[in-house]
Write an enzyme that holds these catalytic residues in place. Structure first.
Site, short mmCIF file in Angstrom:
data_model
loop_
_atom_site.label_atom_id
_atom_site.label_comp_id
_atom_site.label_asym_id
_atom_site.label_seq_id
_atom_site.Cartn_x
_atom_site.Cartn_y
_atom_site.Cartn_z
CG HIS A 55 -1.95 -1.04 1.23
ND1 HIS A 55 -3.04 -0.98 2.06
CD2 HIS A 55 -2.10 -2.17 0.50
CE1 HIS A 55 -3.82 -2.02 1.85
NE2 HIS A 55 -3.25 -2.77 0.92
CD GLU A 57 -1.99 4.19 3.25
OE1 GLU A 57 -3.17 4.48 3.54
OE2 GLU A 57 -1.69 3.34 2.38
CB CYS A 85 -6.47 -0.38 5.21
SG CYS A 85 -4.77 -1.02 5.19
CB CYS A 88 -1.86 1.49 6.22
SG CYS A 88 -1.53 0.68 4.63
#
Length: 156
Positions: A55, A57, A85, A88
């Site tokens: 992801h 992040e 999410c 993260c």
């Protein structure tokens, strides 16, 4: 002045999200800043790397820790186009990041859906570090529109 700064860095994150969109990745972009200097700038790479943890992040955290030579980032601000999410948010919590600024809420998969409110009883598990300051809704319309366009295109 803070709003101008937040928008400036969020525009960078949105440019990263647009790059993800062009690469057929879920359009999330992230930028990490320390003392007004960008130390990480990336976007989702889950399809490119065939890695569910890639992801925006997570990629930004790795780059920022490398740039600073340490895993703790209390002096840093993360600008991300969509609410992180839970995965993260957990990593952001472990990094002790000082501030998170995000654009669009994610009512289905955002961390806030899985994390107790600030006024929850002491001892309730929280994903973010207690000192992390969160600012939400910066350029939310632009971030939300990018996500909507992406998933609309996928459903055709």
């Amino acid at each position: 002045m803070q709003l101008l700064t937040d928008e400036y860095f969020m525009r960078m994150a949105l440019a990263e999200a647009e790059e993800a969109f062009r690469s057929d990745e879920v359009p999330v972009g992230a930028v990490i800043v320390v003392n007004g200097r960008v130390i990480a700038r990336t976007h989702n790479l889950t399809e490119t790397l065939n890695d569910v943890t890639a992801h925006a992040e997570m990629m930004a955290l790795t780059a920022a820790a490398d740039a600073l030579g340490g895993k703790y980032l209390p002096q840093c601000t993360l600008y991300v186009t969509v609410e992180p999410c839970p995965m993260c948010a957990g990593a952001l919590g472990w990094s002790q990041i000082g501030r998170i600024v995000y654009g669009a809420d994610d009512p289905k998969r955002g961390y806030s859906r899985f994390s107790p409110p600030d006024d929850a009883p002491k001892g309730a598990p929280r994903l973010l570090h207690p000192r992390t300051v969160v600012t939400r809704g910066v350029m939310a319309d632009e971030a939300s529109r990018l996500m909507t366009d992406f998933f609309r295109r996928k459903r055709r």
